[in-house]
Scaffold this active site. Structure first.
Site, PDB file in Angstrom:
ATOM      1  N   ASP A  94      -4.467 -10.928   0.718  1.00 21.17           N
ATOM      2  CA  ASP A  94      -3.095 -11.451   0.575  1.00 21.17           C
ATOM      3  C   ASP A  94      -2.479 -11.135  -0.729  1.00 21.17           C
ATOM      4  OD1 ASP A  94      -0.960 -12.813   1.541  1.00 21.17           O
ATOM      5  OD2 ASP A  94      -1.596 -14.684   0.637  1.00 21.17           O
ATOM      6  N   HIS A  95      -1.365 -10.711  -0.737  1.00 22.26           N
ATOM      7  CA  HIS A  95      -0.725 -10.537  -2.035  1.00 22.26           C
ATOM      8  C   HIS A  95      -1.310  -9.674  -2.993  1.00 22.26           C
ATOM      9  CE1 HIS A  95       1.806 -13.980  -0.661  1.00 22.26           C
ATOM     10  NE2 HIS A  95       2.618 -13.273  -1.190  1.00 22.26           N
ATOM     11  N   CYS A 107       6.013   6.058   4.063  1.00 23.24           N
ATOM     12  CA  CYS A 107       4.732   5.370   3.679  1.00 23.24           C
ATOM     13  C   CYS A 107       3.928   6.123   2.595  1.00 23.24           C
ATOM     14  CB  CYS A 107       3.789   5.433   4.964  1.00 23.24           C
ATOM     15  SG  CYS A 107       4.405   4.419   6.199  1.00 23.24           S
ATOM     16  N   HIS A 118       4.745   0.219  -0.823  1.00 24.52           N
ATOM     17  CA  HIS A 118       5.729  -0.597   0.076  1.00 24.52           C
ATOM     18  C   HIS A 118       4.780  -1.696   0.608  1.00 24.52           C
ATOM     19  CE1 HIS A 118       3.721   2.348   3.016  1.00 24.52           C
ATOM     20  NE2 HIS A 118       4.027   1.301   3.885  1.00 24.52           N
ATOM     21  N   HIS A 152       1.039  -1.251   0.014  1.00 27.57           N
ATOM     22  CA  HIS A 152       0.161   0.121   0.107  1.00 27.57           C
ATOM     23  C   HIS A 152       0.886   1.214  -0.196  1.00 27.57           C
ATOM     24  CE1 HIS A 152      -0.296   0.861   4.595  1.00 27.57           C
ATOM     25  NE2 HIS A 152       1.022   0.543   4.318  1.00 27.57           N
ATOM     26  N   GLU A 159       1.023  -4.449  11.867  1.00 28.24           N
ATOM     27  CA  GLU A 159       1.726  -3.878  10.614  1.00 28.24           C
ATOM     28  C   GLU A 159       3.175  -4.275  10.434  1.00 28.24           C
ATOM     29  OE1 GLU A 159       0.964  -0.127   8.093  1.00 28.24           O
ATOM     30  OE2 GLU A 159       2.044   0.265   9.857  1.00 28.24           O
ATOM     31  N   HIS A 175       3.976  -4.678   3.723  1.00 31.77           N
ATOM     32  CA  HIS A 175       3.979  -5.299   5.024  1.00 31.77           C
ATOM     33  C   HIS A 175       3.682  -6.911   5.069  1.00 31.77           C
ATOM     34  CE1 HIS A 175       4.433  -1.262   6.641  1.00 31.77           C
ATOM     35  NE2 HIS A 175       3.570  -0.975   5.812  1.00 31.77           N
TER      36      HIS A 175
END
Length: 143
Positions: free
Chosen positions: A81-82, A35, A41, A16, A128, A43
């Site tokens: 996810d992903h 960010c 980037h 995100h 996070e 997490h």
């Protein structure tokens, strides 16, 4: 009846950026720092879902953990996810993809299915980074 709290942990990886289109590059950098990276980037998120209730006298369960796992995986993990939280996740469309907003939206998605499975959603904890996490109690004060 005794009240018991039970927590299920899941994890997902997602990218995100924190960015407001109406702000200048400089203001985004000032407010969101790293960010706001234009190239995104990511997490490795950990999600903890806490459900409370009285254990069922027949099963001893507050909620069947298999049912809870299916709810979380199908409604949350498979959606996140992903993925790029800003671009790929319909329930975040039009919202800043902060961890805080993500925790609130996860609550909204799984609250009713958890109730239908016999539990009461108590808390979402979304980690996070090793140093940062959010806890959300459905807009109520904790416990």
């Amino acid at each position: 009846m005794e009240t018991v709290y039970i927590t299920r942990r899941e994890h997902f990886n997602a990218a995100h950026k924190l960015w407001r289109e109406e702000w200048s590059d400089e203001k985004n950098e000032e407010v969101f720092g790293k960010c706001s990276n234009k190239n995104w980037h990511g997490h490795n998120f950990e999600l903890f879902v806490t459900v409370k209730g009285a254990p069922n006298p027949e099963t001893g369960f507050v909620i069947n953990l298999k049912d809870l796992s299916v709810i979380i995986k199908e409604l949350v993990i498979e959606q996140l996810d992903h993925k790029n939280l800003n671009l790929d996740v319909p329930f975040l469309k039009g919202k800043l993809a902060s961890t805080e907003n993500l925790a609130i939206e996860i609550w909204k998605i799984i609250n009713d299915p958890i109730q239908q499975a016999g539990g009461q959603l108590c808390k979402i904890k979304l980690v996070e980074t090793e140093n940062n996490y959010v806890e959300y109690f459905g807009g109520k004060e904790p416990y």
